[in-house]
Design a protein around this motif. Structure first.
Motif, mmCIF file in Angstrom:
data_model
loop_
_atom_site.group_PDB
_atom_site.id
_atom_site.type_symbol
_atom_site.label_atom_id
_atom_site.label_comp_id
_atom_site.label_asym_id
_atom_site.label_seq_id
_atom_site.Cartn_x
_atom_site.Cartn_y
_atom_site.Cartn_z
ATOM 1 N N ALA A 134 0.823 -1.212 0.000
ATOM 2 C CA ALA A 134 0.000 0.000 0.000
ATOM 3 C C ALA A 134 0.854 1.258 0.000
ATOM 4 N N VAL A 135 1.824 1.330 0.895
ATOM 5 C CA VAL A 135 2.634 2.544 0.975
ATOM 6 C C VAL A 135 3.586 2.652 -0.209
ATOM 7 N N LEU A 136 4.029 1.528 -0.764
ATOM 8 C CA LEU A 136 4.867 1.576 -1.968
ATOM 9 C C LEU A 136 4.090 2.181 -3.133
ATOM 10 N N GLY A 137 2.811 1.814 -3.234
ATOM 11 C CA GLY A 137 1.988 2.378 -4.295
ATOM 12 C C GLY A 137 1.635 3.827 -4.065
ATOM 13 N N CYS A 138 1.637 4.266 -2.813
ATOM 14 C CA CYS A 138 1.274 5.636 -2.466
ATOM 15 C C CYS A 138 2.422 6.611 -2.724
ATOM 16 N N ALA A 139 3.650 6.171 -2.559
ATOM 17 C CA ALA A 139 4.801 7.062 -2.692
ATOM 18 C C ALA A 139 4.974 7.535 -4.130
#
Length: 830
Positions: free
Chosen positions: A733-738
């Protein structure tokens, strides 16, 4: 295709005697169309094929039919599609994306400039159901997505063929073969152009010498006319053969109502050659045969350099494509029988046992069940040193057996192997374009239109001021411009940089990675599996009890002797910390493991306990608080105590081990002025401890996945450009958000990575290497764009003012493209 190829080579008829010799389509009974190829009447399906085939034969190029490895495109209509491509449907597994959409990576032939890219993308987006089309001019790959209910795969291929760009589902072997064929064809055209140029120069030299002040009037009119006619005949091969790709490209662009780079090139060649022919026929006026041949030769040289750059950009994928062997030695009867049968690697399935000899590649992912060896993983990770592999070790498919013969039990089929997963990622990589490339494409498209208007304006002005110079000036303006340099500035640099990174074990999946990483203001790291190894290690050893007790090394070896036969992760950490192994005098006897408490055993006739404080206290007595390593209390680390009868000996503080390159990586980004952040789901005290060791000032622990996303979004709302580095498994999730993200890759996890880039080598310093490469790449791109704009801003006005003649303009254009490509190729050796 093997039979087809064989019949082509021996010069015989097409495999199906009833088929058209040119395109292979069926020929109806009684069809009258034929063409004489090498003295043999060949049947044709339509007048279009007959005309094309006869033209090929009349031009002395009938040997093409003996060397081709496939039928020509049909001449029955613009929408014709080769039969093998018309069979592609949405249910082909290569196009599967999700329940509603399909996606394909296609190999497109005939790409010449940014206008080609613009035309392809615009045409596909006009198709019903096509939602995305990204063409990369440097790699020749097109990534297209469409809805299953509105479009078929064959429709996409048909649309591309209709506008003059043959396309196929991407295949590295075919791509390599296509580049080789294009190189050979370009080499032939380059040779003819060079030969024409040199011969024409010999005939125009006397005319130049006769025009100077010393030799004026020494060339007789009859001799001058003869040399002009000879020059005309020698220029014809260059114009009619070597320059044909420019004319075809210009015609395709105009037919599609677009202005490609080939348009001004073709107009310049045609105008200069036409004016020279008219002057030769009339017997007076200027001729430009030398300029025409030199321009064609130099422009082909530039294209040869561009093709070389594309070949280099495709080299890394070719190495991966050929990494998996085509066959394997299957031991079908193992363990009862050990006879091996050679089978296709694609037929291997989980549970099969194969023999892998020294020097061979492992055909699929598996576990070694017999023997020990070392494996060369450089193709997968970029690591050059072979890795030791003992019985029980897991080996990824594509690794090379660099030691002894072993037996491998397959755990995943070849199509699902680690290397196969990498190939799927790599095939998607390089198909899109970052913002800088999109800007260059748009600028180059408008540039051609403005150039044509300027050429017309220059001709009108000079026709009024000095009619004799109007035509040479207009030709020089058309020839001198170089939008190719502008459109190649970004993709050529990105292709060279990503190829270099892949050789280092860094796979760039998304096109914006280098551009965004260069702009990043915050570098956010996960902890477990990213800054740390993801496995426990002894971080501190505190000696307890009287000073005359065992020293630091001795207490480690005593603890390691007790843990020697335990499979617990903490046990392995203590054994690893002992380093020198366990001496004979430290051999533990009668070891008992008390679940949830620790171990007890006899060493040298003395009883020892290793475990929690309460367990050890039962034999060592009450511990004194000041002796228990209070400096580490509350750090979040696990404390393991060692004691003997009536004495406390040591306390081992264990936590996840830092990666060896973690401090180096963090220090690099801090030195670059980036804000480094540690964001982890681990306990706050442990996160703060790791942050303190690495010099990270911003750290936050106890973060759930959703809280990590919120944290990154808050940074972005404040204007930050965030680069996220995680393990790629639980940080999706956070990898896709960055804004840009990196995943630590290892084994099977590579195929599930949700990041923009994957660190195949599993080394954290690869993020710093990527950042350094991004800085160099952006610098080269800025240099290329500055050069392209400066050259055009200087050369075009100079040509319009009459300061450059056509041949000098041709030199400038060719050199401009060459400078951009050569400058970009430096990144491969950085």
């Amino acid at each position: 295709m093997g039979a087809v190829r064989e019949s082509f080579l021996d010069g015989g008829a097409a495999p199906d005697s009833a088929g058209c010799f040119h395109c292979g389509l069926p020929v109806a009974a009684g069809t009258p169309w034929k063409a004489a190829i090498d003295g043999i009447e060949r049947r044709m399906c339509c007048p279009g094929c007959a005309a094309v085939a006869q033209a090929i034969a009349d031009a002395g190029q009938s040997s093409w039919y003996a060397t081709r490895d496939g039928y020509a495109a049909t001449a029955t209509g613009a929408d014709a599609l080769p039969p093998e491509l018309a069979l592609y449907r949405n249910d082909d597994p290569r196009f599967a994306l999700d329940a509603t959409d399909c996606e394909a990576v296609l190999l497109v032939d005939g790409i010449r400039c940014a206008a080609c890219v613009w035309l392809i993308e615009r045409r596909l987006l006009q198709l019903p159901g096509v939602v995305k089309a990204d063409m990369n001019v440097a790699t020749g790959r097109l990534r297209v997505r469409w809805r299953k209910d509105a479009c078929e795969a064959a429709d996409v291929l048909r649309a591309l063929h209709a506008i003059g760009y043959p396309a196929w589902p991407y295949d590295a072997a075919r791509h390599s073969r296509q580049l080789q064929q294009a190189g050979r064809a370009l080499g032939r055209r380059l040779f003819v152009a060079c030969l024409s140029m040199m011969q024409v120069m010999m005939y125009v030299a006397p005319a130049y010498l006769a025009d100077d002040a010393v030799n004026q009037g020494t060339l007789e009119p009859g001799m001058a006319a003869l040399m002009q006619w000879a020059s005309l005949l020698l220029t014809l091969p260059a114009v009619c053969y070597s320059a044909m790709p420019f004319f075809r490209g210009a015609w395709s662009s105009l037919r599609a109502h677009a202005l490609g780079m080939d348009v001004p090139v073709a107009l310049g060649i045609a105008a200069a050659f036409g004016a020279s022919v008219i002057a030769t026929w009339r017997g007076h006026g200027d001729v430009y045969y030398d300029s025409v041949t030199m321009f064609i030769f130099l422009l082909l040289c530039s294209r040869w350099l561009e093709l070389a750059a594309r070949r280099k950009a495709a080299s890394a994928l070719e190495r991966l494509q050929h990494g998996l062997p085509a066959s394997a030695s299957l031991l079908a009867g193992w363990p009862a029988a050990r006879s091996a049968t050679v089978v296709a690697a694609a037929t291997l399935k989980a549970g099969d046992v194969i023999a892998v000899k020294p020097g061979e590649a492992f055909a699929a992912d598996g576990d070694i069940i017999e023997g020990a060896t070392s494996a060369d993983l450089s193709l997968l990770t970029g690591e050059s040193a072979p890795q030791a592999m003992a019985t029980g070790a897991s080996v990824p498919g594509g690794a090379i057996n660099a030691g002894h013969a072993v037996l491998l039990r397959v755990t995943r089929a070849a199509g699902d192997s680690t290397l196969a997963g990498l190939l799927k990622l790599v095939e998607k990589a390089g198909s899109g374009k970052p913002a800088m490339a999109l800007w260059a494409d748009r600028t180059a498209s408008w540039f051609v239109a403005a150039l044509l208007l300027l050429a017309v304006g220059a001709w009108l002005w000079w026709h009024w001021a000095d009619p004799a110079r109007a035509w040479p000036v207009a030709i020089a303006v058309l020839v001198v411009s170089c939008p190719c340099a502008l459109s190649l500035a970004t993709p050529s640099a990105l292709a060279a940089a990503t190829d270099r990174l892949l050789a280092q074990g860094i796979l760039v999946v998304q096109p914006h990675v280098l551009e965004t990483l260069h702009r990043a203001t915050h570098i956010v790291f996960d902890k477990t599996g990213t800054l740390t190894e993801g496995k426990p290690a002894v971080r501190h050893v505190v000696r307890l009890g009287p000073g005359a007790g065992p020293d630091h090394r001795a207490v480690l070896q005593i603890a390691a002797a007790l843990e020697a036969h335990s499979a617990h992760p903490i046990a392995r950490a203590i054994v690893a910390a002992a380093q020198d192994g366990i001496a004979a005098r430290w051999t533990a006897m009668d070891v008992q493991e008390i679940s949830g408490q620790g171990l007890e055993g006899m060493i040298g006739g003395q009883r020892y306990r290793l475990g929690n404080a309460a367990f050890v206290e039962a034999i060592a007595g009450k511990v004194i608080d000041t002796e228990c390593g209070t400096d580490h209390a509350g750090s979040g680390m696990t404390a393991v105590y060692l004691g003997t009868d009536g004495a406390w000996l040591a306390c081992f503080y264990i936590s996840d081990a830092l990666r060896a390159d973690a401090r180096q990586t963090v220090d690099y980004f801090r030195a670059q002025g980036k804000q480094v952040v540690l964001l982890s789901g681990d306990r706050g005290p442990l996160v703060r401890q790791v942050a303190q060791e690495l010099g990270i000032t911003m750290a936050q622990g106890d973060c759930l996945p959703g809280q990590k996303v919120d944290y990154v979004q808050q940074l972005q709302q404040g204007g930050a450009v965030v680069a996220m580095v995680g393990d790629g498994i639980n940080d999706a999730a956070v990898l896709g958000c960055a804004d840009v993200s990196f995943a630590m890759g290892s084994g099977a996890a590579l195929a599930q990575a949700h990041a923009d880039a994957v660190l195949l080598n599993g080394q954290l310093h690869a993020v710093a290497d990527s950042a350094a490469c991004a800085s160099r790449t952006m610098r080269v791109i800025r240099q290329n764009l500055a050069w392209a704009m400066l050259y055009n801003a200087t050369a075009i006005p100079a040509a319009a003012l009459g300061w450059l003649n056509p041949w000098l303009s041709g030199v400038g254009m060719a050199l401009s493209s060459a400078v951009v490509v050569i400058n970009a190729l430096r990144l491969r050796k950085a």
